[in-house]
Structure formats: structure tokens, C-alpha cells
Design a protein around this motif. Structure first.
Motif, PDB file in Angstrom:
ATOM      1  N   ALA B 241      12.018 -18.438 -32.314  1.00 12.66           N
ATOM      2  CA  ALA B 241      12.452 -17.044 -32.533  1.00 12.66           C
ATOM      3  C   ALA B 241      13.169 -16.903 -33.882  1.00 12.66           C
ATOM      4  O   ALA B 241      12.996 -15.895 -34.574  1.00 12.66           O
ATOM      5  CB  ALA B 241      13.363 -16.600 -31.389  1.00 12.66           C
ATOM      6  N   MET B 242      13.943 -17.914 -34.275  1.00 13.00           N
ATOM      7  CA  MET B 242      14.639 -17.833 -35.559  1.00 13.00           C
ATOM      8  C   MET B 242      13.657 -17.920 -36.730  1.00 13.00           C
ATOM      9  O   MET B 242      13.819 -17.243 -37.741  1.00 13.00           O
ATOM     10  CB  MET B 242      15.682 -18.953 -35.675  1.00 13.00           C
ATOM     11  N   THR B 243      12.626 -18.752 -36.576  1.00 21.03           N
ATOM     12  CA  THR B 243      11.612 -18.854 -37.641  1.00 21.03           C
ATOM     13  C   THR B 243      10.896 -17.513 -37.787  1.00 21.03           C
ATOM     14  O   THR B 243      10.726 -17.010 -38.907  1.00 21.03           O
ATOM     15  CB  THR B 243      10.585 -19.970 -37.289  1.00 21.03           C
ATOM     16  N   ALA B 244      10.511 -16.926 -36.646  1.00 18.05           N
ATOM     17  CA  ALA B 244       9.835 -15.624 -36.697  1.00 18.05           C
ATOM     18  C   ALA B 244      10.764 -14.578 -37.303  1.00 18.05           C
ATOM     19  O   ALA B 244      10.340 -13.731 -38.100  1.00 18.05           O
ATOM     20  CB  ALA B 244       9.409 -15.211 -35.287  1.00 18.05           C
ATOM     21  N   SER B 245      12.056 -14.654 -36.954  1.00 14.19           N
ATOM     22  CA  SER B 245      13.021 -13.682 -37.481  1.00 14.19           C
ATOM     23  C   SER B 245      13.175 -13.825 -38.992  1.00 14.19           C
ATOM     24  O   SER B 245      13.296 -12.828 -39.707  1.00 14.19           O
ATOM     25  CB  SER B 245      14.400 -13.880 -36.839  1.00 14.19           C
TER      26      SER B 245
END
Lengths: 258, 256
Positions: B241-245
């Protein structure tokens, strides 16, 4: 003011609400998915509960849960429309609407009509999914009509409650106040197993909860083993009447700020 | 300003905004209400042959932590959505603030909320008779796992906010995250789920393993496999989720 002007205000407002939903799927689709998810989770995940000693319902666990989720979707259809009312106040639209409307009680009627139309779509979707999941319907056509009529009244009750809150607080931040009491009423009823299998405080709470009787009547309709119908419709009528006063008094409060 | 101070400044702002919201009191109470209702309403399930405990409350309490984590997603996403709505993020883009500091800092409010919720849920559980098979160390481990899961859901909330740019859109997407909770082993052990497709979906759903990791601490003791799966999947969720964010933030905060 003629009754005609009230109806025309209501129809115009309902049309606007439906247009908003059509143009903003992100406001409509997730709340529609929520009852479907509840249905899948409860009917799919908990069906083994029908093997618990004392579980007596002849319609099957899918039908048992369908009635709960249908009524839940009806009540929350009303509550979600209440969010829209609060949003209209936050953005100033409701004030302009009040100035323009000839008959302001038509506003409550319009929102109620919009809530009903919105719920009709959810109920249709839910019914199709339940039929695809081989839900057994033991009741006849009149019974099924009775079930959806009960749902429609419950939708009206949910809307009137949320409308009263929205018109008093005039902010979306009051959302939890609209949802939480409805949620509590719904879940303090025999959701997963019949009333006889509940014990302790939840059994006592469920016996005093009108939703218990809505569920009993609804489950009776779908299984063809009707009971508590007069009690359920009587309670629903009383609640609708009391909450109509609540919503109209909320409207009066809101009028004072125009 | 170094990265740690940037993260600290954003996190402090996020924490203050979270605790200034009166609606968060409801967010704290709501999972407790659901726990009270389900622990009693589903007590009959403990009569099923093979049910792993005689207390449905002990079985169900981990779900309360997960639900709290999901509300953290809502908080983190809604706050960031409001920053985008009001133009605050655009003003931040004019400063030399690092994007990574913004993302990690925004988790601050959500993690503080998750931590306080976890303490309250744990306290209420103990008060109503839940006994931890893994003891006091198990309780601390449970809170740590709740924080990891909270960070995962909050990162997902941040990603949704960056993609949609609106707090209202975040609120309406939260039910989709709820779907993951519903199609899991939250109400019934997977081996007792009768409907085949549901059992398969619950087995494929990472949330089942997060719940089961927590549940193992309460009703089994120290189960290495359940904990490894719970922590491993939670950390993978945070990373994903952090990479996508960070990709979404690059688009949202394009500096000219």
C-alpha cells in the motif's frame, strides 16, 4: 398552499437526488455493495448455525439471513439519504431550496421518495443475488409483497430518523448519530439465530426491540409460516408516525436559520 | 529540515487532527458495540462440534482490533482527502518536504488511534472475562500485530485518498475494504465454514490470517505459524500500500 405544490416539490427534489446518484457512482455503488457483502458473509459464512440444537426455521439459512439483510438495506437506504440532506445543508443548497419551495414539508417527502427509489434498486439487486444463491421462498405472492412493504416502511423510518438529525445538525459530521442508533436497533435483534436461541441481556433487549418483530414477520413471510404480522405492521406504523413528527420538527428548526 | 523532523511535524499534525474529531469517539465505541452484540448473538455457535473455544467473546475479540484498524484507514484517508480538497497539499508541494515524509507522517494519527483503540479493546475484553492463553507477553504481541495491521489499512486509506482526491470518496470506498473483513474467518473457524466457495474465499483472503494470528494468542497460546502468517501478511500489506501510495503521490504532488 395546495397539496399539488407539495407533491411537485417532492418530485423535483427526488429527481435531483436520483440524478446526483446517477452522476456520482462513488456515492451509490459502495453503499449498495454493503448489504450484498453482509448477505454473502452471513448466509455464506454462518450457514452451519442451522445445525445448532433448537434452530427451527423451515426456509433455510439463506432465506433466514436474506430477510435481515433486506431490512438492514432498507433502513440504511434511508440513513444514506440523510447524509445527502446534511451535505445539502453544508453546501448551502438546502437554504436556497427552502427559500424556493412553496411547501417545505414537500422536502421531507422528496427525500423520502428518493430514499425509496434508491432502496428499490438495492432490494432488486439483493433479491437477484439471493435467488442465484438458491434461496427457498415458501411464501406466496402476497407474503412476498408483505415482506417488501415492511421493508419500504422500514426505509421510511430510517429516512425520517436521519432527516431529523440532518436538519437539526446540518452537517455530515452528524453521520454517526444517524447510523449508530439504527445499527444498534438492527443488531440488538435476532440476527444470526432465532430469538429462542438468544440468552442473557441480548435476549431481553431483543424482546423489547421492534426490529425483532419486523424480522419475525419478514421471516414468516418468506417461509410461508406467517406470524406477528399485525404486531410488526402496527409497531412500524407507530414508529413512522412518531418519526414523522421528529423529522417535521427538525424541518421547523432548519427553517429558523433561513 | 531532516527527514525525521519532517515526519515528526506531519505526524504531530495528523495526531492532533485525529483527536480533535468528536466523531472518533463513535469510532472507538462502534467495534465494542459490535463485539458485545456478536459475542452474545453468536454464542450458540460454540455448541457446534469442533468449535475451538467455549467463549465466543474470546473467539471474536480479534475482529474488534481489525475493525479498529479499518477505521484507522478511514481516518488517515479522510484527513489526507481533506488536505487535497482544501488545497493544503498543493501548498505543501511548494515546500521542500519529502513525499516519503508526508506518507509516513500521515500514518501518525491513524497509528495513535489504533494504539488507543487496542488498549481499550484489550481492557474491555479482560474486564468481561477473556483470558489470554499466551499471557501478558501475548497481549503485547497482539497490540503490536494490531499496529502492523492498522498501518496496512491506513496506508490503503492514504492510497485511496491520493487516487480520488476527496475525503467523501474515501468514506464511500471504505465498505469495499470491509468486504475483506466480511469474507474471512471472522465469525467462524475456516474448517467449520459450510459453504464451499466461502471457505475458499476465506482461505485466499489475507485478512483471515491476520485475524487467526491474533486469535491464536487469545485461545491457543504461542502458535508460530499463525503469528508468522499474521505479521508477514500485515507487513506485506503495508509495503504494497505504501509503494502504491508513493506512486500516486508523485502524480498528485507534481512539482513544476
Amino acid at each position: 398552499m395546495s397539496p399539488g405544490s407539495m407533491v411537485s416539490v417532492a418530485l423535483a427534489l427526488a429527481w435531483r437526488q436520483m440524478t446526483i446518484l446517477r452522476k456520482n457512482p462513488s456515492l451509490f455503488v459502495p453503499p449498495m455493495l454493503f448489504p450484498l457483502m453482509s448477505f454473502m458473509a452471513f448466509a455464506g459464512g454462518l450457514s452451519r448455525l442451522r445445525h445448532v440444537p433448537g434452530f427451527e426455521f423451515r426456509g433455510g439459512y439463506t432465506a433466514f439471513q436474506f430477510v435481515f439483510v433486506l431490512l438492514q438495506s432498507a433502513a440504511f437506504g434511508g440513513v444514506f439519504t440523510g447524509f445527502g440532506i446534511a451535505r445539502d445543508f453544508e453546501r448551502g443548497f438546502a437554504r436556497r431550496l427552502m427559500i424556493a419551495a412553496q411547501h417545505r414539508s414537500g422536502l421531507v417527502l422528496g427525500y423520502a421518495l428518493a430514499a425509496m427509489l434508491r432502496w428499490s434498486l438495492v432490494a432488486l439487486m439483493l433479491t437477484l443475488v439471493a435467488l442465484a444463491a438458491h434461496m427457498q421462498i415458501g411464501g406466496n405472492g402476497i407474503d412476498v409483497f408483505g415482506l417488501y412493504t415492511l421493508g419500504a416502511i422500514f426505509n421510511f423510518i430510517g429516512l425520517l430518523w436521519a432527516c431529523g438529525i440532518a436538519m437539526r445538525f446540518r452537517s455530515v459530521q452528524a453521520g454517526p448519530l444517524m447510523q449508530t442508533p439504527i445499527f444498534a436497533l438492527l443488531f440488538l435483534a435476532p440476527v444470526y439465530v432465532p430469538l429462542a436461541l438468544l440468552d442473557g441481556w441480548i435476549h431481553a433487549a431483543a424482546r423489547l426491540n421492534p426490529v425483532t418483530y419486523f424480522l419475525a414477520a419478514g421471516r414468516g413471510f418468506i417461509s410461508g409460516d406467517t406470524k406477528d404480522i399485525a404486531l410488526a405492521f402496527g409497531l412500524a406504523g407507530l414508529l413512522a408516525l412518531a418519526l414523522s413528527v421528529w423529522a417535521l420538527r427538525g424541518l421547523k428548526r432548519a427553517e429558523q436559520i433561513v | 529540515m531532516n527527514a525525521a523532523r519532517e515526519v515528526g511535524a506531519i505526524a504531530w499534525r495528523s495526531i492532533r487532527r485525529t483527536f480533535r474529531q468528536p466523531a472518533n469517539a463513535i469510532v472507538l465505541v462502534f467495534p465494542l458495540m459490535l463485539m458485545a452484540v456478536n459475542a452474545n448473538g453468536l454464542k450458540a455457535a460454540t455448541h457446534l462440534p469442533g468449535f475451538p473455544t467455549t467463549s465466543f467473546l474470546a473467539f471474536f475479540i480479534p475482529f474488534t482490533f481489525i475493525q479498529g484498524a479499518l477505521f484507522a484507514a478511514s481516518t488517515a484517508g479522510t484527513e489526507l482527502g481533506r488536505d487535497i480538497d482544501t488545497g493544503f497539499l498543493n501548498r505543501l508541494a511548494l515546500t521542500p518536504l519529502r513525499g516519503s515524509a508526508l506518507l509516513v507522517g500521515h500514518l501518525g494519527g491513524a497509528l495513535a488511534q489504533t494504539f488507543i483503540q487496542a488498549l481499550v479493546y484489550l481492557g474491555v475484553g479482560l474486564l468481561f472475562g477473556v483470558r489470554f492463553a499466551s499471557g501478558v507477553a501475548g497481549m503485547a504481541t497482539l497490540i503490536l500485530l494490531a499496529l502492523c495491521i492498522g498501518a496496512g489499512f491506513a496506508s490503503a486509506g492514504i492510497w485511496i485518498a491520493l487516487r480520488t482526491g476527496s475525503g467523501e470518496a474515501v468514506q464511500s470506498q471504505i465498505p469495499v475494504l470491509f468486504f475483506l473483513l466480511f469474507i474471512s474467518s471472522m465469525n467462524m473457524p475456516r474448517n467449520l465454514i459450510e459453504v464451499h466457495w466461502f471457505r475458499v474465499a476465506a482461505t485466499l483472503n489475507p485478512v483471515s490470517y491476520m485475524i487467526e494470528g491474533m486469535r491464536s494468542l487469545v485461545i491457543q497460546g504461542w502458535n508460530g505459524q499463525a503469528l508468522a502468517l499474521g505479521f508477514g501478511l500485515s507487513l506485506a500489506f503495508v509495503t504494497l500500500a505504501m509503494t502504491a501510495s508513493s506512486f500516486a503521490l508523485r502524480k498528485r504532488m507534481a512539482r513544476t
